[in-house]
Write a protein that holds these residues in place. Sequence first.
Motif, mmCIF file in Angstrom:
data_model
loop_
_atom_site.group_PDB
_atom_site.id
_atom_site.type_symbol
_atom_site.label_atom_id
_atom_site.label_comp_id
_atom_site.label_asym_id
_atom_site.label_seq_id
_atom_site.Cartn_x
_atom_site.Cartn_y
_atom_site.Cartn_z
ATOM 1 N N LEU A 275 -2.478 4.599 15.414
ATOM 2 C CA LEU A 275 -1.792 4.967 14.237
ATOM 3 C C LEU A 275 -2.591 4.171 12.967
ATOM 4 C CD1 LEU A 275 0.680 6.451 12.695
ATOM 5 C CD2 LEU A 275 1.848 4.321 12.946
ATOM 6 N N CYS A 276 -2.658 4.904 11.923
ATOM 7 C CA CYS A 276 -3.590 4.344 10.741
ATOM 8 C C CYS A 276 -2.674 4.433 9.586
ATOM 9 C CB CYS A 276 -4.792 5.062 10.556
ATOM 10 S SG CYS A 276 -5.890 4.979 11.769
ATOM 11 N N VAL A 277 -2.625 3.812 8.310
ATOM 12 C CA VAL A 277 -2.029 3.910 7.447
ATOM 13 C C VAL A 277 -3.152 3.624 6.124
ATOM 14 C CG1 VAL A 277 -1.416 1.409 7.202
ATOM 15 C CG2 VAL A 277 -0.057 3.142 6.182
ATOM 16 N N SER A 278 -2.833 4.330 5.005
ATOM 17 C CA SER A 278 -3.600 4.303 3.867
ATOM 18 C C SER A 278 -2.507 4.472 2.750
ATOM 19 C CB SER A 278 -4.635 5.369 3.791
ATOM 20 O OG SER A 278 -3.918 6.890 3.443
ATOM 21 N N THR A 279 -2.855 4.166 1.354
ATOM 22 C CA THR A 279 -2.239 4.671 0.316
ATOM 23 C C THR A 279 -2.030 5.985 0.354
ATOM 24 O OG1 THR A 279 -4.164 4.673 -0.972
ATOM 25 C CG2 THR A 279 -2.850 2.560 -0.940
ATOM 26 N N GLY A 280 -0.965 6.563 -0.282
ATOM 27 C CA GLY A 280 -0.481 7.832 -0.388
ATOM 28 C C GLY A 280 -1.688 8.893 -1.072
ATOM 29 N N SER B 76 -8.063 7.098 -3.591
ATOM 30 C CA SER B 76 -8.616 6.239 -4.776
ATOM 31 C C SER B 76 -9.144 7.129 -5.954
ATOM 32 C CB SER B 76 -9.220 5.086 -4.377
ATOM 33 O OG SER B 76 -10.541 5.480 -3.977
ATOM 34 N N ARG B 77 -10.080 8.115 -5.460
ATOM 35 C CA ARG B 77 -10.826 8.709 -6.547
ATOM 36 C C ARG B 77 -9.773 9.946 -7.261
ATOM 37 N NH1 ARG B 77 -13.508 8.046 -9.632
ATOM 38 N NH2 ARG B 77 -14.818 9.913 -9.835
ATOM 39 N N ILE C 160 -9.157 9.682 -11.553
ATOM 40 C CA ILE C 160 -9.398 10.969 -12.049
ATOM 41 C C ILE C 160 -8.135 11.299 -12.947
ATOM 42 C CG2 ILE C 160 -10.138 13.263 -12.166
ATOM 43 C CD1 ILE C 160 -11.781 12.840 -9.781
ATOM 44 N N LEU C 161 -7.035 11.396 -12.303
ATOM 45 C CA LEU C 161 -5.827 11.745 -13.071
ATOM 46 C C LEU C 161 -5.104 10.587 -13.750
ATOM 47 C CD1 LEU C 161 -4.248 14.089 -10.171
ATOM 48 C CD2 LEU C 161 -5.449 14.758 -12.217
ATOM 49 N N ARG C 162 -5.645 9.448 -13.507
ATOM 50 C CA ARG C 162 -5.492 8.138 -14.165
ATOM 51 C C ARG C 162 -3.731 7.830 -13.710
ATOM 52 N NH1 ARG C 162 -8.306 8.370 -19.997
ATOM 53 N NH2 ARG C 162 -10.466 8.160 -19.270
ATOM 54 N N LEU C 163 -3.588 8.101 -12.565
ATOM 55 C CA LEU C 163 -2.234 7.809 -12.017
ATOM 56 C C LEU C 163 -2.182 6.110 -11.823
ATOM 57 C CD1 LEU C 163 -2.047 10.475 -9.197
ATOM 58 C CD2 LEU C 163 -0.995 10.333 -11.426
ATOM 59 N N PRO C 164 -1.027 5.656 -11.760
ATOM 60 C CA PRO C 164 -0.914 4.177 -11.469
ATOM 61 C C PRO C 164 -1.687 3.862 -10.112
ATOM 62 C CG PRO C 164 1.302 5.255 -12.229
ATOM 63 C CD PRO C 164 0.302 6.135 -11.975
ATOM 64 N N ALA C 165 -2.142 2.501 -10.252
ATOM 65 C CA ALA C 165 -2.600 2.065 -9.134
ATOM 66 C C ALA C 165 -1.832 1.847 -7.905
ATOM 67 C CB ALA C 165 -3.229 0.619 -9.236
ATOM 68 N N CYS C 166 -2.253 1.955 -6.608
ATOM 69 C CA CYS C 166 -1.339 2.173 -5.528
ATOM 70 C C CYS C 166 -2.201 1.110 -4.468
ATOM 71 C CB CYS C 166 -1.207 3.420 -4.948
ATOM 72 S SG CYS C 166 -0.231 3.573 -3.482
ATOM 73 N N LYS D 137 5.097 -1.515 -4.086
ATOM 74 C CA LYS D 137 5.628 -0.250 -3.595
ATOM 75 C C LYS D 137 5.165 0.168 -2.643
ATOM 76 C CE LYS D 137 8.180 0.682 -8.115
ATOM 77 N NZ LYS D 137 8.415 1.754 -9.115
ATOM 78 N N ALA D 138 5.838 0.878 -1.472
ATOM 79 C CA ALA D 138 5.405 1.508 -0.539
ATOM 80 C C ALA D 138 5.101 3.029 -0.869
ATOM 81 C CB ALA D 138 6.375 1.315 0.846
ATOM 82 N N CYS D 139 4.029 3.353 -1.081
ATOM 83 C CA CYS D 139 3.302 4.613 -1.223
ATOM 84 C C CYS D 139 2.285 4.797 -0.173
ATOM 85 C CB CYS D 139 2.823 4.768 -2.621
ATOM 86 S SG CYS D 139 2.027 6.509 -3.095
ATOM 87 N N LEU D 140 2.851 5.247 0.886
ATOM 88 C CA LEU D 140 1.877 5.339 2.059
ATOM 89 C C LEU D 140 1.898 6.677 3.038
ATOM 90 C CD1 LEU D 140 3.255 2.080 3.499
ATOM 91 C CD2 LEU D 140 1.262 2.230 2.096
ATOM 92 N N THR D 141 0.507 6.715 3.533
ATOM 93 C CA THR D 141 0.242 7.993 4.349
ATOM 94 C C THR D 141 0.193 7.307 5.872
ATOM 95 O OG1 THR D 141 -0.408 9.365 2.713
ATOM 96 C CG2 THR D 141 -1.011 9.947 4.780
ATOM 97 N N LEU D 142 0.794 7.941 6.842
ATOM 98 C CA LEU D 142 0.637 7.585 8.150
ATOM 99 C C LEU D 142 -0.159 8.585 8.966
ATOM 100 C CD1 LEU D 142 4.215 6.132 8.672
ATOM 101 C CD2 LEU D 142 2.432 4.831 8.017
ATOM 102 N N PHE D 143 -1.198 8.308 9.533
ATOM 103 C CA PHE D 143 -2.012 9.356 10.076
ATOM 104 C C PHE D 143 -2.941 8.848 11.594
ATOM 105 C CE2 PHE D 143 -4.546 7.252 7.369
ATOM 106 C CZ PHE D 143 -5.962 7.037 7.912
ATOM 107 N N HIS D 144 -3.018 9.706 12.268
ATOM 108 C CA HIS D 144 -3.871 9.448 13.637
ATOM 109 C C HIS D 144 -5.113 10.167 13.694
ATOM 110 C CE1 HIS D 144 -5.067 8.672 17.655
ATOM 111 N NE2 HIS D 144 -4.182 8.114 17.961
ATOM 112 N N PRO D 145 -6.244 9.837 13.284
ATOM 113 C CA PRO D 145 -7.428 10.462 13.083
ATOM 114 C C PRO D 145 -7.888 11.170 14.307
ATOM 115 C CG PRO D 145 -7.871 8.122 13.270
ATOM 116 C CD PRO D 145 -6.392 8.362 13.105
#
Length: 423
Positions: free
Chosen positions: A50-55, A353-354, A358-364, A371-379
């Motif tokens: 299992l892997c996790v990244s920012t959303g 991140s990119r 580009i959209l100038r969204l708040p850093a995560c 704050k937990a803004c996360l995506t869980l995935f299995h590559p």
Amino acid sequence: MKILLKAVQIYDPTSSFHLKRQHVLIDQGMITYIGDDLQEADRVLDMEGLCVSTGWVDMYAQVGEPGLEHKEDIESLSQAAAAGGFTDVLCMPNVQPVVQSKGAINFLKSKSAALPVNLLPAGAVTVDTQGKELTEMIDLQRAGAMAFTDGDRPLQGAEVIVKALQYLQPFGGLLMNRPEHTRLTEFGQIHEGLVSTQLGMKGIPALAEEVMVTRDLQLLAYTGGRLHFSLISSAGSVEAIRQAKAAGLDVTCDVASYQVAYTDETMAPFDTNYKVSPPFRSHTDAEAIKQGLQDGTIDAVVSAHQPHDTESKKLEFDLAEFGIINLETAFAVANTTMAGILSLENLIEKLTSRPREILRLPACGIAKGAKACLTLFHPKLTWRPTQHSIKSKSTNSPFLEQELTGKVIGIINKGQLVLNHTF
């Protein structure tokens, strides 16, 4: 509720735990612990690999509501986005009525407020996306528009591009355009080449995209501002954008995650689920896209989600609508078709991140106290999307029943946990 992500591999270049396996504890929507020690939790997510990244952020998706709810509505789009790993989705303004007022912006924001996915409104550049009179973009920006585009209606007039770039500069607004000279693509069905000739179909030349990319870059150099190209598909476009970046222009671009999955030679002929715009192009174009992703010329990978009902797709090829659904398969398709070309770390950057920059969204970030803004995935997990498993209202996809590598397990966002996997 306390949620423990057990021994997950972290993908976040800003974190000291980047590419390390750690336990991550989330409590009341906040990351409260990252480390080697197991923590007590109400819910433990334990899965080998299992892997996790920012959303993940999608910069191009169509939502049918209002006006076309039978194809997709706001709730079903959110469910499909969550299933595909996206915590943020930029919604194109091509609904009925067009998103060109503060009321339309507030409608999307209010209807999606309680949903686990942040649906970001893009405001129309021109009234009714007709490519003529500019909308009140300053008012739209103040109401919450994150970018300005006519969505699937390419801007044709050079004077419109110039005025829009000038209009947006005082507040740093982003102009997005899908480059296509519509007079050159009129009645076109697939990529112009040997295959279109053999099938007796009117072709869509790469030139139609490249001539507009070149023109818009010249206009950007003339006016200044921020310009983003949506859904790049040809070798000439990649090279022109590469040179423009080297010259210092503030230009970015994205590509549909499915763009290199097929070429005009490998797509199933006359199957309308392969009918997309821009079309699947030549092998040379596909290789140029891959190179552009590798060297950073292409900044982001998007779903290009375009839902259509059966009545819009089960027609003769030349009568069927362009577009496929792809929110739920965007990562898997890119991870499968770009294996060995684009590293997983690089792919995740183009989903996180990119597009945020580009959209100038708040850093995560993945850090204690964030704050937990996360995506869980299995590559490496293989799976097959089916008509019954997808969350979208529409089923227009060439990837149904196809084996894909890379599975989204779920997201954690806005204090909500959405899972595609049983633990």
